[in-house]
Design a protein around this motif. Structure first.
Motif, PDB file in Angstrom:
ATOM      1  N   ILE A   1      13.722  34.957  75.259  1.00 22.50           N
ATOM      2  CA  ILE A   1      12.973  35.571  74.171  1.00 22.50           C
ATOM      3  C   ILE A   1      13.573  36.927  73.852  1.00 22.50           C
ATOM      4  CG2 ILE A   1      10.705  36.421  73.447  1.00 22.50           C
ATOM      5  CD1 ILE A   1       9.451  34.402  75.341  1.00 22.50           C
ATOM      6  N   GLY A   2      13.643  37.245  72.545  1.00 22.25           N
ATOM      7  CA  GLY A   2      14.155  38.548  72.133  1.00 22.25           C
ATOM      8  C   GLY A   2      13.974  38.741  70.649  1.00 22.25           C
ATOM      9  N   ALA A   3      14.293  39.943  70.196  1.00 26.43           N
ATOM     10  CA  ALA A   3      14.194  40.244  68.772  1.00 26.43           C
ATOM     11  C   ALA A   3      15.232  39.425  68.005  1.00 26.43           C
ATOM     12  CB  ALA A   3      14.412  41.734  68.544  1.00 26.43           C
ATOM     13  N   VAL A   4      14.811  38.820  66.892  1.00 26.14           N
ATOM     14  CA  VAL A   4      15.708  37.995  66.092  1.00 26.14           C
ATOM     15  C   VAL A   4      16.450  38.837  65.067  1.00 26.14           C
ATOM     16  CG1 VAL A   4      15.851  36.011  64.533  1.00 26.14           C
ATOM     17  CG2 VAL A   4      14.224  35.998  66.428  1.00 26.14           C
ATOM     18  N   GLY A   5      15.760  39.773  64.429  1.00 28.24           N
ATOM     19  CA  GLY A   5      16.396  40.607  63.420  1.00 28.24           C
ATOM     20  C   GLY A   5      15.446  40.889  62.277  1.00 28.24           C
ATOM     21  N   PHE A   6      16.005  41.007  61.058  1.00 30.86           N
ATOM     22  CA  PHE A   6      15.209  41.306  59.872  1.00 30.86           C
ATOM     23  C   PHE A   6      15.223  40.112  58.928  1.00 30.86           C
ATOM     24  CE2 PHE A   6      15.632  42.487  55.375  1.00 30.86           C
ATOM     25  CZ  PHE A   6      14.338  42.922  55.129  1.00 30.86           C
ATOM     26  N   ARG A   7      14.071  39.908  58.240  1.00 25.83           N
ATOM     27  CA  ARG A   7      13.972  38.847  57.246  1.00 25.83           C
ATOM     28  C   ARG A   7      13.163  39.364  56.067  1.00 25.83           C
ATOM     29  NH1 ARG A   7      11.477  33.458  59.381  1.00 25.83           N
ATOM     30  NH2 ARG A   7       9.615  34.756  59.575  1.00 25.83           N
ATOM     31  N   SER A   8      13.740  39.215  54.859  1.00 19.93           N
ATOM     32  CA  SER A   8      13.047  39.659  53.653  1.00 19.93           C
ATOM     33  C   SER A   8      11.967  38.664  53.258  1.00 19.93           C
ATOM     34  CB  SER A   8      14.052  39.830  52.511  1.00 19.93           C
ATOM     35  OG  SER A   8      14.556  38.563  52.108  1.00 19.93           O
ATOM     36  N   TRP A   9      11.190  39.035  52.224  1.00 19.82           N
ATOM     37  CA  TRP A   9      10.155  38.137  51.729  1.00 19.82           C
ATOM     38  C   TRP A   9      10.815  36.918  51.074  1.00 19.82           C
ATOM     39  CZ3 TRP A   9       5.051  38.575  52.674  1.00 19.82           C
ATOM     40  CH2 TRP A   9       4.195  37.694  51.987  1.00 19.82           C
ATOM     41  N   PRO A  10      10.372  35.696  51.399  1.00 15.42           N
ATOM     42  CA  PRO A  10      11.015  34.493  50.846  1.00 15.42           C
ATOM     43  C   PRO A  10      10.793  34.367  49.343  1.00 15.42           C
ATOM     44  CG  PRO A  10       9.054  33.919  52.100  1.00 15.42           C
ATOM     45  CD  PRO A  10       9.291  35.371  52.347  1.00 15.42           C
ATOM     46  N   LYS A  11      11.810  33.828  48.630  1.00 12.22           N
ATOM     47  CA  LYS A  11      11.763  33.666  47.177  1.00 12.22           C
ATOM     48  C   LYS A  11      12.276  32.280  46.810  1.00 12.22           C
ATOM     49  CE  LYS A  11      12.714  38.581  46.466  1.00 12.22           C
ATOM     50  NZ  LYS A  11      13.626  39.578  45.852  1.00 12.22           N
ATOM     51  N   ARG A  12      11.963  31.887  45.584  1.00 15.79           N
ATOM     52  CA  ARG A  12      12.454  30.616  45.073  1.00 15.79           C
ATOM     53  C   ARG A  12      13.683  30.776  44.186  1.00 15.79           C
ATOM     54  NH1 ARG A  12       9.057  26.579  46.287  1.00 15.79           N
ATOM     55  NH2 ARG A  12       6.908  27.102  46.849  1.00 15.79           N
ATOM     56  N   ASP A  13      13.985  32.016  43.822  1.00 11.24           N
ATOM     57  CA  ASP A  13      15.136  32.312  42.960  1.00 11.24           C
ATOM     58  C   ASP A  13      16.190  33.042  43.782  1.00 11.24           C
ATOM     59  OD1 ASP A  13      16.970  32.939  41.038  1.00 11.24           O
ATOM     60  OD2 ASP A  13      15.566  33.988  39.705  1.00 11.24           O
ATOM     61  N   ARG A  14      17.346  32.441  43.902  1.00 11.18           N
ATOM     62  CA  ARG A  14      18.400  33.021  44.736  1.00 11.18           C
ATOM     63  C   ARG A  14      18.983  34.286  44.149  1.00 11.18           C
ATOM     64  NH1 ARG A  14      22.766  28.410  44.931  1.00 11.18           N
ATOM     65  NH2 ARG A  14      23.641  29.838  46.497  1.00 11.18           N
ATOM     66  N   THR A  15      18.839  34.488  42.848  1.00  8.93           N
ATOM     67  CA  THR A  15      19.432  35.669  42.212  1.00  8.93           C
ATOM     68  C   THR A  15      18.509  36.885  42.244  1.00  8.93           C
ATOM     69  OG1 THR A  15      18.622  34.969  40.028  1.00  8.93           O
ATOM     70  CG2 THR A  15      20.809  34.203  40.698  1.00  8.93           C
ATOM     71  N   LYS A  16      17.317  36.737  42.797  1.00  3.50           N
ATOM     72  CA  LYS A  16      16.420  37.882  42.965  1.00  3.50           C
ATOM     73  C   LYS A  16      16.899  38.676  44.173  1.00  3.50           C
ATOM     74  CE  LYS A  16      13.423  36.802  39.692  1.00  3.50           C
ATOM     75  NZ  LYS A  16      13.147  37.657  38.524  1.00  3.50           N
TER      76      LYS A  16
END
Length: 657
Positions: free
Chosen positions: A55-70
């Motif tokens: 177990i350990g820190a995975v990292g950072f993850r932004s808010w999920p989106k449906r548009d890849r260009t956002k």
């Protein structure tokens, strides 16, 4: 504002590798073989990406989106301006059922922007596209930039990629390292992001984990002997200490604490923080009794996500000879009937100007080890369970380089294999061509032999025809002239002319006899075909009414010597036949020549052909026509007599010349 130029978002080696793979088809086979050998030799000397477990820190993850260009962005604010020359992005690793391990949510396109102070615009110093990622990958992406002074750096992702488990578009990273020389100036600095899924530190995803120093790999160098970590006995008290004498004063600013190497079993038998203190104070001093001690830094494990393979701490530079690690809350061990406090590390590195000055210095402790294999000197021997401990920047660079080589190698091997298959096919085709060539050679030899035999036959037939046509006609003419001589005995002038003609025919017959074997190549024979035909008809048709007509004389000069000879002898044979068999009194000859065709017509008013002889060509004329490759016909002439027609196409090609 600092002005820079945009550099290719890759290491120098990556640029060379990409340039090589983009034009493999243009390289020679020897060059590809040498490149393949170089890659194989390089892979033997590079670090291997061994993955962490537990177990350990995975990292950072932004808010999920449906548009890849956002787009999304991450900004790291440094404590003070630094000269930045390299940025390393460590991807979040996803356990893919198809490819085992691969990056997850790594941006397809991004740029790196740096700036100073309140300069919000900054300057773009690097760009990156999907073609440069060599996906799938687990290795870090190393981005070399032109050295630039900045106190903030921003990663701006313009095109996102989908995460593995639901396909939503996110920006995910495990760690961001910003190097100024050999120092990671991003370590434990302030991080701001455009959006975040998690805001609580006690979760596997948080923006602060981007600069906590924990990466998803273990240092697994390809060189050096392995070294077992130091581990104390059970029951070392409430404040166990480890003291390292640097032997002289050193200006130090960083310390790395390597946790005890994880077991080599799956699943692992001990937790990742085994033997690692829950709270730790690190002090420096110049006196052995630490009466002048200063606190350099401290460390505290708040959750399972605050521990990892290497705990890194940077602190203000201090001049010290002695460094002391005090575990204010040591690790508590409990198994079966044995319990108590313990302390242990795989390695302790203390840095001065990027150099590990603790290497080779034997630490001192006041308690025993857990066994003879757990020697206290292992704390500063520069090795771990896998081998040599590499400098952090070199280690991540080798992982990136290994990925580039492993990405390039199958393409080179594929190009070589494709060339081998093409060469094999070409060799097979060449074998068939060699066999076909051998067959053609045999056929050519046989064909040439047939041609030679045919030429010999034609030469014999030509000689026989020439002797028959030339000598036979001449002898017959001599006989006729002899009869005329007898009748002209009373006319001296007439007699002299006839004797002279007999003499000419005799000389011509002698010449024909001497040159009949090479008459076709002899020079000077029948060069003036028209005059030769006139003279011959005058001699043979002396007592006949004879009309000779020519048209297209200029085309007769284009005939080959052999053709002129054959045409003359055909004409002479026609006259001889008229003398011998026709009982004619009048003869008409017409020779018409146009480009590509020649027509000779000889007509007499003799007794003609009987019904059984109609359309029958005499053998001597048929033979001569065959030698000329011409067509001959014999038909009754209008008003009585015989008409012989020869049609010749002198320029028509035939293989049997």
């Amino acid at each position: 504002m600092v002005v820079t130029v945009i550099y290719l978002a890759a290491t120098t080696f990556h640029a060379e590798s990409a340039g090589a793979t983009s034009s493999l088809s243009k390289l020679s086979g020897q060059t590809l073989q040498q490149r393949l050998a170089t890659i194989d030799n390089s892979l033997k000397s590079l670090a291997t990406p061994s993955m962490r477990t537990g177990i350990g820190a995975v990292g950072f993850r932004s808010w999920p989106k449906r548009d890849r260009t956002k787009g999304e962005w991450i900004q790291i604010n440094l404590a003070e301006p630094a000269t930045i020359d390299q940025v390393v992005l460590v991807p979040t690793i996803w356990r893919d059922t198809a490819n085992r391990y691969r990056e997850d949510g790594f941006p397809e396109e991004f740029r790196i922007r740096v700036g100073n102070g309140v300069d919000d615009e900054g300057t773009v110093v690097a760009t990156f596209s999907a073609d440069e990622s060599h996906s799938p990958r687990v290795a870090p992406v190393v981005i070399a930039i032109h050295p630039v002074v900045a106190d903030w750096i921003r990663i701006e992702a313009s095109v996102l990629s989908p995460r593995g488990w639901d396909g939503m578009y996110v920006l995910q990273l495990s760690e961001i390292l910003i190097f100024s020389g050999i120092e990671n100036v991003a370590l434990r600095q302030e991080v701001s992001v455009s959006s975040s899924r998690e805001s609580r530190p006690a979760t596997p995803w948080h923006k602060d984990y981007l600069v906590d120093g924990f990466v998803p790999y273990l240092i697994d160098a390809s060189e050096g002997t392995k070294s077992l970590a130091y581990l104390s006995m059970v029951g070392v008290g409430d404040r166990p200490e480890i003291v390292i004498d640097l032997e002289r004063k050193q200006r130090i600013n960083r310390i790395h604490l390597h946790s005890i190497d994880q077991s080599d079993t799956v699943p692992q038998s001990v937790p990742e923080d085994f033997g690692f203190p829950r709270e730790l104070i690190i002090e420096g001093a110049n006196l052995e009794d630490f009466s002048d001690a200063i606190r350099l830094t401290d460390y505290e494990i708040l959750s399972d996500y605050h521990s990892g393979p290497i705990v890194m701490r940077r602190f203000p530079e201090a001049e010290c000879r002695y460094v002391r690690l005090v575990a204010t809350q040591p690790y508590y061990y409990s198994e079966n009937d044995l319990s108590g406090t313990r302390i242990g590390f795989a390695e302790i590195e203390i840095f001065s100007n990027g150099v590990n000055v603790a290497k080779g210095k034997t630490p001192s402790v006041e308690y025993k080890t857990s066994g003879p294999a757990r020697n206290i000197s292992a704390l500063t021997d520069g090795h771990n369970l896998f081998g040599k401990i590499l400098p952090h920047k070199q280690w991540l660079g080798e992982l990136a380089r290994r990925h580039d080589l492993e990405y390039e190698r199958p393409r080179i091997a594929g190009e070589l294999n494709e060339r081998y298959l093409r060469q094999k096919a070409n060799l097979r085709l060449l074998s068939w061509l060699v066999g076909l060539l051998g067959f053609i050679i045999v056929c050519t030899v046989l064909f040439e032999r047939t041609l030679r035999q045919r030429a010999v036959f034609q030469m014999r037939e030509q000689i026989a025809a020439d002797l028959h046509d030339e000598l036979g006609a001449n002898l017959h003419a001599i006989g006729l002239l002899g009869d005329l001589v007898q009748k002209a005995s009373d006319s001296p002038d007439r007699l002299s002319s006839l004797v002279r003609q007999i003499r000419d025919l005799t000389q011509r017959s002698g010449a024909a006899t001497r040159y009949c074997t090479n008459m076709l190549e002899s020079t000077g024979l029948f060069e003036d075909l028209v005059n030769d035909m006139r003279r011959t008809s005058a001699r043979l048709m002396a007592d006949f009414e004879h009309e000779l007509t020519f048209s297209g004389e200029e085309h007769l000069q284009d005939l080959r010597p052999r053709t002129r000879t054959g045409l003359f002898l055909f004409y002479k044979e026609c006259l001889t036949n008229i003398l011998k068999h026709s009982h004619a009194t009048r003869v008409t000859t017409e020779l018409h020549a146009i480009p590509g065709e020649l027509r000779l017509t000889v007509t007499d008013n003799g007794r003609g052909l009987s019904d059984s002889q109609t359309a029958t060509v005499p053998n001597s004329l048929r033979r001569r026509a065959r030698l000329l490759r011409a067509k001959v016909s014999v038909v009754p002439a209008p008003g009585g007599g015989t008409e012989v027609t020869l049609i010749l196409h002198p320029n028509r090609f035939t293989i049997f010349r």
